[in-house]
Scaffold this motif. Structure first.
Motif, mmCIF file in Angstrom:
data_model
loop_
_atom_site.group_PDB
_atom_site.id
_atom_site.type_symbol
_atom_site.label_atom_id
_atom_site.label_comp_id
_atom_site.label_asym_id
_atom_site.label_seq_id
_atom_site.Cartn_x
_atom_site.Cartn_y
_atom_site.Cartn_z
ATOM 1 N N CYS A 195 7.725 35.057 64.780
ATOM 2 C CA CYS A 195 8.379 36.068 65.615
ATOM 3 C C CYS A 195 9.845 36.230 65.249
ATOM 4 C CB CYS A 195 8.310 35.666 67.074
ATOM 5 S SG CYS A 195 6.649 35.483 67.718
ATOM 6 N N GLU B 217 12.380 36.325 67.216
ATOM 7 C CA GLU B 217 13.245 35.430 67.987
ATOM 8 C C GLU B 217 13.362 34.069 67.302
ATOM 9 O OE1 GLU B 217 10.655 37.276 68.953
ATOM 10 O OE2 GLU B 217 10.622 37.496 71.142
ATOM 11 N N ARG B 218 12.227 33.526 66.870
ATOM 12 C CA ARG B 218 12.271 32.209 66.232
ATOM 13 C C ARG B 218 12.934 32.273 64.865
ATOM 14 N NH1 ARG B 218 6.556 30.351 66.213
ATOM 15 N NH2 ARG B 218 6.136 32.409 67.057
ATOM 16 N N CYS C 67 7.236 35.798 73.392
ATOM 17 C CA CYS C 67 5.962 35.096 73.603
ATOM 18 C C CYS C 67 6.224 33.673 74.093
ATOM 19 C CB CYS C 67 5.140 35.088 72.313
ATOM 20 S SG CYS C 67 5.712 33.897 71.083
ATOM 21 N N CYS D 216 8.078 31.311 71.615
ATOM 22 C CA CYS D 216 9.519 31.572 71.515
ATOM 23 C C CYS D 216 10.250 31.087 72.763
ATOM 24 C CB CYS D 216 9.773 33.058 71.282
ATOM 25 S SG CYS D 216 9.298 33.577 69.615
HETATM 26 ZN ZN LIG Z 1 7.393 34.783 69.827
#
Ligand SMILES: [Zn+2]
Length: 132
Positions: A52, A54-55, A88, A91
């Motif tokens: 993702c 964010e990560r 998610c 994250c």
């Molecule tokens: Zn995520």
């Protein structure tokens, strides 16, 4: 500052590698020292290897020695639409590892943005700190 973060997240989203889902996400993470780290979602034909936005932003920041964060802006949706794109569970757990409960999560919407705290999105999270 939140508008600048959203702008950076939108720019990062342009680099999204999402040929399978067509769901493009960008994120911009603000560190306590004022630096901004961006990320986009990166998919793989072996779907479970997808990471993702964010990560990606968190791992970039942490790998460069940053470990204190104020906020993250997230922009996403199918193709080039803007839909509220919530982080998610994976994250949220990574955020809990590196952020305090008052960490701000800014979510772009078609008509503006919403702001949540990490505590609102992941109350009573798992942590080894609870076992100390
Ligand atoms: Zn995520």
């Amino acid at each position: 500052m939140f508008l600048k973060l959203l702008e950076k997240a939108e720019l990062a989203r342009e680099n999204s590698y999402s040929p399978y889902s067509k769901f493009k996400v960008g994120a911009a993470l603000l560190s306590k020292n004022g630096e901004i780290f961006t990320g986009c979602n990166i998919e793989s034909s072996s779907y479970s290897l997808t990471c993702c936005a964010e990560r990606v932003a968190f791992f970039k920041a942490i790998s460069e020695g940053n470990n204190g964060f104020e906020a993250i802006a997230i922009v996403g949706g199918f193709n080039d639409t803007n839909e509220p794109c919530m982080p998610c569970g994976s994250c949220r757990q990574v955020m809990a590892e590196f952020c305090t409960p008052d960490f701000k999560i800014i979510i772009k919407k078609n008509d503006g943005f919403d702001i949540y705290t990490l505590f609102e999105l992941l109350p009573n999270s798992f942590s080894l700190k609870n076992n100390e």
